[in-house]
Design a protein around this motif. Structure first.
Motif, PDB file in Angstrom:
ATOM      1  N   ASN A 435      75.472 -19.544  -5.484  1.00 27.23           N
ATOM      2  CA  ASN A 435      74.827 -20.600  -5.685  1.00 27.23           C
ATOM      3  C   ASN A 435      73.099 -20.409  -6.003  1.00 27.23           C
ATOM      4  OD1 ASN A 435      74.190 -23.216  -5.935  1.00 27.23           O
ATOM      5  ND2 ASN A 435      74.769 -23.763  -4.086  1.00 27.23           N
ATOM      6  N   ASP A 436      72.726 -20.315  -7.295  1.00 27.58           N
ATOM      7  CA  ASP A 436      71.395 -19.763  -7.544  1.00 27.58           C
ATOM      8  C   ASP A 436      70.511 -21.105  -7.644  1.00 27.58           C
ATOM      9  OD1 ASP A 436      69.214 -18.603  -8.355  1.00 27.58           O
ATOM     10  OD2 ASP A 436      69.972 -18.156 -10.486  1.00 27.58           O
ATOM     11  N   ARG A 437      69.348 -21.373  -6.592  1.00 22.88           N
ATOM     12  CA  ARG A 437      68.510 -22.176  -6.525  1.00 22.88           C
ATOM     13  C   ARG A 437      67.079 -21.807  -6.924  1.00 22.88           C
ATOM     14  NH1 ARG A 437      71.065 -24.267  -1.816  1.00 22.88           N
ATOM     15  NH2 ARG A 437      72.563 -25.901  -2.253  1.00 22.88           N
ATOM     16  N   ASN A 438      67.117 -20.468  -7.545  1.00 19.41           N
ATOM     17  CA  ASN A 438      65.831 -19.984  -7.825  1.00 19.41           C
ATOM     18  C   ASN A 438      65.009 -19.603  -6.840  1.00 19.41           C
ATOM     19  OD1 ASN A 438      66.222 -19.616 -10.759  1.00 19.41           O
ATOM     20  ND2 ASN A 438      66.061 -21.992 -10.811  1.00 19.41           N
ATOM     21  N   SER A 439      65.590 -19.323  -5.562  1.00 18.60           N
ATOM     22  CA  SER A 439      64.687 -19.219  -4.349  1.00 18.60           C
ATOM     23  C   SER A 439      64.394 -17.615  -4.100  1.00 18.60           C
ATOM     24  CB  SER A 439      65.406 -19.675  -3.050  1.00 18.60           C
ATOM     25  OG  SER A 439      64.711 -19.387  -1.903  1.00 18.60           O
ATOM     26  N   SER A 440      63.421 -17.350  -3.380  1.00 18.12           N
ATOM     27  CA  SER A 440      63.010 -16.015  -2.875  1.00 18.12           C
ATOM     28  C   SER A 440      63.951 -15.542  -1.909  1.00 18.12           C
ATOM     29  CB  SER A 440      61.607 -15.792  -2.435  1.00 18.12           C
ATOM     30  OG  SER A 440      61.281 -16.939  -1.598  1.00 18.12           O
ATOM     31  N   GLU A 460      74.685 -27.240   1.512  1.00 20.52           N
ATOM     32  CA  GLU A 460      73.839 -28.153   1.698  1.00 20.52           C
ATOM     33  C   GLU A 460      72.918 -28.487   3.022  1.00 20.52           C
ATOM     34  OE1 GLU A 460      73.814 -30.463  -0.252  1.00 20.52           O
ATOM     35  OE2 GLU A 460      75.630 -30.635  -1.360  1.00 20.52           O
ATOM     36  N   ILE A 461      73.387 -27.309   3.970  1.00 21.67           N
ATOM     37  CA  ILE A 461      72.338 -27.284   5.057  1.00 21.67           C
ATOM     38  C   ILE A 461      71.214 -26.490   4.648  1.00 21.67           C
ATOM     39  CG2 ILE A 461      72.147 -25.817   7.273  1.00 21.67           C
ATOM     40  CD1 ILE A 461      74.968 -26.162   7.751  1.00 21.67           C
ATOM     41  N   PHE A 462      71.206 -25.429   3.636  1.00 21.98           N
ATOM     42  CA  PHE A 462      70.064 -24.783   3.349  1.00 21.98           C
ATOM     43  C   PHE A 462      69.822 -25.282   1.544  1.00 21.98           C
ATOM     44  CE2 PHE A 462      72.039 -22.362   6.645  1.00 21.98           C
ATOM     45  CZ  PHE A 462      71.074 -22.070   7.451  1.00 21.98           C
ATOM     46  N   PRO A 463      69.320 -26.367   1.388  1.00 19.10           N
ATOM     47  CA  PRO A 463      69.224 -26.737  -0.013  1.00 19.10           C
ATOM     48  C   PRO A 463      68.239 -25.963  -0.876  1.00 19.10           C
ATOM     49  CG  PRO A 463      68.191 -28.483   1.358  1.00 19.10           C
ATOM     50  CD  PRO A 463      68.950 -27.257   2.207  1.00 19.10           C
ATOM     51  N   ASP A 464      67.352 -25.287  -0.117  1.00 21.16           N
ATOM     52  CA  ASP A 464      66.281 -24.479  -0.953  1.00 21.16           C
ATOM     53  C   ASP A 464      66.669 -23.090  -0.910  1.00 21.16           C
ATOM     54  OD1 ASP A 464      64.870 -26.929  -1.604  1.00 21.16           O
ATOM     55  OD2 ASP A 464      64.068 -27.136   0.345  1.00 21.16           O
ATOM     56  N   THR A 465      67.810 -22.771  -0.566  1.00 15.57           N
ATOM     57  CA  THR A 465      68.087 -21.141  -0.338  1.00 15.57           C
ATOM     58  C   THR A 465      69.252 -20.953  -1.402  1.00 15.57           C
ATOM     59  OG1 THR A 465      67.619 -21.297   1.859  1.00 15.57           O
ATOM     60  CG2 THR A 465      68.639 -19.571   1.491  1.00 15.57           C
ATOM     61  N   ASN A 466      69.185 -19.559  -1.942  1.00 17.28           N
ATOM     62  CA  ASN A 466      70.415 -19.151  -2.700  1.00 17.28           C
ATOM     63  C   ASN A 466      71.365 -18.969  -1.728  1.00 17.28           C
ATOM     64  OD1 ASN A 466      68.400 -19.112  -5.106  1.00 17.28           O
ATOM     65  ND2 ASN A 466      68.053 -17.070  -4.512  1.00 17.28           N
ATOM     66  N   ILE A 467      72.657 -19.030  -2.392  1.00 19.56           N
ATOM     67  CA  ILE A 467      73.936 -18.595  -1.534  1.00 19.56           C
ATOM     68  C   ILE A 467      74.727 -17.678  -2.338  1.00 19.56           C
ATOM     69  CG2 ILE A 467      75.878 -19.572   0.008  1.00 19.56           C
ATOM     70  CD1 ILE A 467      73.268 -20.977   0.545  1.00 19.56           C
ATOM     71  N   ALA A 468      75.247 -16.717  -1.550  1.00 20.17           N
ATOM     72  CA  ALA A 468      75.935 -15.611  -2.382  1.00 20.17           C
ATOM     73  C   ALA A 468      77.176 -15.432  -1.332  1.00 20.17           C
ATOM     74  CB  ALA A 468      75.271 -14.428  -2.776  1.00 20.17           C
ATOM     75  N   ILE A 469      78.323 -15.684  -2.025  1.00 15.24           N
ATOM     76  CA  ILE A 469      79.557 -15.239  -1.281  1.00 15.24           C
ATOM     77  C   ILE A 469      80.359 -14.234  -1.596  1.00 15.24           C
ATOM     78  CG2 ILE A 469      81.739 -16.491  -0.411  1.00 15.24           C
ATOM     79  CD1 ILE A 469      79.327 -18.113   0.598  1.00 15.24           C
ATOM     80  N   ALA A 470      80.483 -13.082  -0.768  1.00 16.85           N
ATOM     81  CA  ALA A 470      81.269 -11.814  -1.465  1.00 16.85           C
ATOM     82  C   ALA A 470      82.767 -12.031  -0.803  1.00 16.85           C
ATOM     83  CB  ALA A 470      80.481 -10.654  -0.795  1.00 16.85           C
TER      84      ALA A 470
END
Length: 679
Positions: A435-440, A460-470
Motif C-alpha cells: 500500500n504505497d502512500r508516497n511516504s518516507s 487506516e491507523i497509519f494513513p500517511d505511512t506505506n504498508i508492505a505485507i510479506a
C-alpha cells in the motif's frame, strides 16, 4: 443381458450403507466411505461382462444402445436430485453457498463434478458440510469410466487375442496404481504443478489422486479382470467359495470400521478394499454364504435402491445441518438415516426405476444421433433452468440487514483498496501486498494469510505511512528455522515457504529500516516452539535496526459467522440464527489459551486478547456485523474494527491515529471501491 446375481445387489447394499453411515457420523463406520470403492469394482465387473457378452454374441457392440441404457439408468435420478437441491439451496443458503451449489450442480450434470471439487476443496475439510452435491464427485469418476473403457475394451476384443486383453487390463491397473504412488508418496504432483500453467491451483497429490479418474482406474480394472479369469477357473468348491466370500467381506467391514479420514487414500488402502470386493464377486456365485449374507431380501432391497440412496443422503445431511441440526446426536443420526431410506426409495420408485424401464424410452435400434437427441433435451432444460435462476436477481431473497459480501468479494475489496502500488525498495516477490502512500516511512508485516488480513486495519491507523505485507498463504515466518518446517502438503510449496522466509531476512539486513515491523501468523505448532524462534527472529531484526513486535493472532470463531447469517428468511428466523450462528466455544477457549501462553513466553508481544476478549468474552461481531470473512480470516471491516481500539494504538507507541470513526464513515460508505461492504 448378463445373468442377474443377487449377491452383487447385496454387495451394493453394504457399500451404500457404509457410505451413509460414515457421512452421518457413526463412529463405528468412520471408514465407510470405502463403499464408493466397492461400487467402482462392481461397475468395472458388470460393464466389462455386459460388453464382452454382447461382443461374443454379435461380434460387435451397439454403443448407442449401451450409452442410452447408461443415461436412462443414471441421468434422470441425478437431474431430480440436482433440481431439488438447487431449490433447497435457494431457500436456505447464502449467496456464496448458493452460487457454489449452482456450479456444482452444473458440473454434476456434465459428469465433471470430481474436477470441480478437486479444484476447490478437500473431501474431509470443514467446507464439505456446506456443499450438498460434493458426493457427486464419484459419479463423475464412474461416468468418465463409461466414456473411456467400452471403446478400449471392444478395440481389444476385436483383435481376438485374450492374452492381449488381459495384458492391457494389467497394464492399466499397474499404471493407475503407479500414479497413486508417484503423486501421494512421490514428488510428481509438485513437478506437474510447476510445469503446467493450466493447473496453477494444483492441490496436493493426495487430493488429486482422490478425485481424478486416472488414479481410480486400477479399482475398475480389478472388476474388469474378474470377467476374464472366472471362466478359466471353473466353479469353485462351496467351502472354498464360502471362505473367499467371508474373507472379502471381513476386509471391507474391517476397513469400514477401522479406517480413518486421515488414512492414505486411495493408493494401497483402496487396493485392499478392491481386492476384498473382487473376492466376493469372483466366489459369490458358488457360495452359500454369499446368498445368505448378500442374497437375502433386505440386502437386495437396499442394493436395488442403492443409487438413489447415495444421491439423496448427502444433501439431506447438509440441509439438516444448515437448519441448525445437531449431527452429533444419536437420535438425529437415526432420524436422518430413516429419512434417507424413505427419500431414496421415493426417488427410486418415482424416477430411477420408471425412467430405466419405460417402454417409450427403449425404441430400437438406437444410433448415436438418437441417443444425443434423447439425452440432450432434459440435460439442456435443467442447465437452462439453473442458469436462468442464477441470472435472475436472486439476492432479493435475502433481507438487506442480513446481506454481506462473499469471501471472494471481501478479498477483492481488500486487494483493490489496500494492495495498490509498488515500492522499489520492497521486492514484489517478497512483499506481495503493498500500500504505497508516497511516504518516507513504511510499516512491514511478515507472516502468512493472517498477516494479510491486518492490512486494512493498519492502513487506516497509519494513513500517511506505506504498508508492505510479506506473506504467503499457509507459510508461517518460523518455518525453516531451528528445525521447524511447516508441511504445506506439497514439497515445492514447503520449499518455497522456507526460501521466502530466508529471502525476507536477507532483505531486512540491508533494506531501509521501516518505522515498525510486525511478525504474525495463524496458530501453528506449540507456543514454546514458536516463541523460541520468534526470539531469534526479533533479535536478528533488531540488530539490523528494525523496531520489531510480535502481533498475537486474533481469535477465530471456527464458524463462518457472516455467511451463516446471510441467508434468506423463508425458514431461518432471527431466533434460529442466534442459536446456530455462534462461535465454537471449545475452539475459542483453546485459541485464547494458546495466545496467553505465547504472550508469557514472548518479549515485545502485542496481545490481541486485551482488544478482542474484554471481560473474558471474545467479540466476533460489531453492530450485528461479523468481523471475519470466513471461519478464521478477518474481513477488512473486522480488521479496522479491532485495530481501532485505543489499547492497540498505545502498543504502537503513539504512531497511529484513532480510526473508530472510519469504521462507519469510510469503509461502509466508501465509494472508491467497486464493491460496497455490508457486513
Amino acid at each position: 443381458m448378463i445373468e442377474y446375481r443377487k449377491d452383487i445387489d447385496g454387495l451394493r447394499a453394504l457399500a451404500v450403507l457404509g457410505v451413509v453411515g460414515a457421512h452421518l457420523g457413526f463412529e463405528q463406520l468412520k471408514g465407510g466411505f470405502v463403499g464408493v470403492d466397492v461400487f467402482f469394482v462392481i461397475s468395472g465387473y458388470l460393464i466389462t461382462a455386459l460388453l464382452t457378452k454382447e461382443f461374443r454374441l454379435n461380434q460387435t457392440v451397439n454403443f448407442g444402445s449401451f450409452f442410452w441404457r447408461r443415461i436412462r439408468r443414471l441421468v434422470p435420478a441425478v437431474l431430480a436430485t440436482v433440481g431439488l437441491t438447487v431449490i433447497a439451496a435457494f431457500l436456505l443458503f447464502s449467496k456464496e453457498q448458493f452460487e457454489s451449489t449452482v456450479w456444482s450442480s452444473i458440473t454434476a450434470i456434465l459428469s465433471i463434478s470430481n474436477i470441480y471439487f478437486w479444484s476447490s476443496v478437500g473431501y474431509f475439510d470443514a467446507d464439505a458440510i456446506s456443499k450438498p452435491l460434493l458426493h457427486t464427485w464419484s459419479l463423475g469418476v464412474e461416468e468418465q469410466f463409461y466414456l473411456f473403457w467400452p471403446f478400449v475394451l471392444i478395440g481389444l476384443l476385436k483383435l481376438n487375442r485374450l492374452v492381449l486383453t488381459k495384458t492391457a487390463i494389467f497394464v492399466l491397473f499397474s499404471a493407475s496404481f503407479a500414479l497413486n504412488a508417484l503423486f501421494i508418496s512421490g514428488d510428481l504432483g509438485a513437478v506437474v504443478a510447476r510445469q503446467s500453467k493450466l493447473l496453477v491451483n494444483f492441490n496436493d497429490g493426495g487430493t488429486t489422486a482422490f478425485y481424478w479418474f486416472p488414479f481410480r482406474i486400477f479399482e475398475f480394472m480389478v472388476g474388469a479382470g474378474l470377467v476374464f479369469i472366472g471362466p478359466g477357473i471353473g466353479r469353485l468348491r462351496k467351502s472354498v467359495a464360502d471362505f473367499l466370500v467371508l474373507l472379502g467381506t471381513s476386509i471391507i467391514v474391517l476397513y469400514m470400521v477401522l479406517l480413518s479420514e486421515d488414512a492414505v487414500f486411495p493408493y494401497y488402502n483402496a487396493l485392499v478394499v478392491a481386492a476384498g470386493t473382487g473376492l466376493i464377486i469372483w466366489a459369490g456365485k458358488d457360495s452359500g454364504i454369499a446368498g445368505l449374507v448378500f442374497g437375502n431380501h433386505v440386502a437386495r432391497f437396499f442394493g436395488r435402491v442403492s443409487y438413489s440412496l447415495y444421491l439423496v443422503h448427502w444433501p439431506i445431511i447438509v440441509f439438516f445441518v444448515s437448519l441448525g441440526g445437531d449431527l452429533t446426536s444419536l437420535q438425529s443420526k437415526l432420524v436422518l438415516l430413516a429419512l434417507t431410506i424413505l427419500a431414496g426409495y421415493l426417488l427410486y420408485f418415482t424416477v430411477e426405476n420408471p425412467m430405466r424401464n419405460a417402454s417409450y424410452l427403449t425404441v430400437k435400434p438406437l444410433t448415436y444421433r438418437a441417443v444425443m437427441q434423447r439425452a440432450s433435451l432434459p440435460a439442456c432444460a435443467a442447465l437452462m433452468a439453473m442458469l436462468a435462476l442464477v441470472a435472475k436477481d436472486y439476492e432479493d431473497r435475502i433481507p438487506v440487514e442480513r446481506k454481506t459480501l462473499t469471501n471472494s468479494e471481501w478479498r477483492k475489496f481488500e486487494r483493490e483498496k489496500y494492495c495498490t502500488g509498488e515500492m522499489p525498495e520492497f521486492p514484489k516477490d517478497i512483499f506481495t501486498c503493498q500500500n504505497d502512500r508516497n511516504s518516507s516511512e513504511t510499516i512491514v508485516v511478515w507472516g502468512d494469510s493472517h498477516a494479510l488480513h491486518t492490512v486494512a486495519g493498519i492502513s487506516e491507523i497509519f494513513p500517511d505511512t506505506n504498508i508492505a505485507i510479506a506473506y504467503m498463504p499457509g507459510c508461517i515466518p518460523q518455518s525453516g528455522f531451528n528445525g521447524l518446517v511447516r508441511d504445506m502438503k506439497r514439497k515445492d510449496l514447503t520449499e518455497s515457504c522456507i526460501k521466502k522466509n530466508r529471502q525476507f531476512l536477507n532483505w531486512a539486513s540491508d533494506a531501509p529500516k521501516p518505522v515498525l515491523t510486525l511478525i504474525t501468523s495463524a496458530k501453528r505448532n506449540t507456543p514454546k516452539q514458536i516463541a523460541e524462534i520468534n526470539h531469534e527472529l526479533t533479535s536478528y531484526l533488531s540488530k539490523s535496526g528494525h523496531n520489531v513486535y510480535i502481533l498475537g493472532d486474533f481469535i477465530r470463531p471456527e464458524m463462518k459467522l457472516a455467511q451463516c447469517r446471510a441467508v434468506p428468511d423463508f425458514f431461518h428466523t432471527e431466533e434460529m440464527l442466534s442459536r446456530i450462528c455462534g462461535p465454537k466455544l471449545k475452539a475459542v477457549s483453546k485459541e485464547v489459551r494458546y495466545n496467553l501462553r505465547l504472550a508469557e513466553l514472548t518479549p515485545n508481544y502485542i496481545s490481541v486478547i486485551d482488544i478482542q476478549c474484554p471481560d473474558d468474552e471474545c467479540i466476533f461481531t460489531n453492530n450485528g456485523k461479523a468481523l471475519h470473512r470466513d471461519n478464521h480470516h478477518l474481513s477488512p471491516y473486522g480488521s479496522i474494527t479491532l485495530f481501532s481500539d485505543v489499547r492497540m494504538l498505545k502498543k504502537f507507541m503513539g504512531l497511529g491515529r484513532d480510526v473508530r470513526g472510519l469504521i462507519s464513515s469510510q469503509l461502509i460508505d466508501s465509494s472508491s471501491a467497486d464493491i460496497e461492504p455490508r457486513g
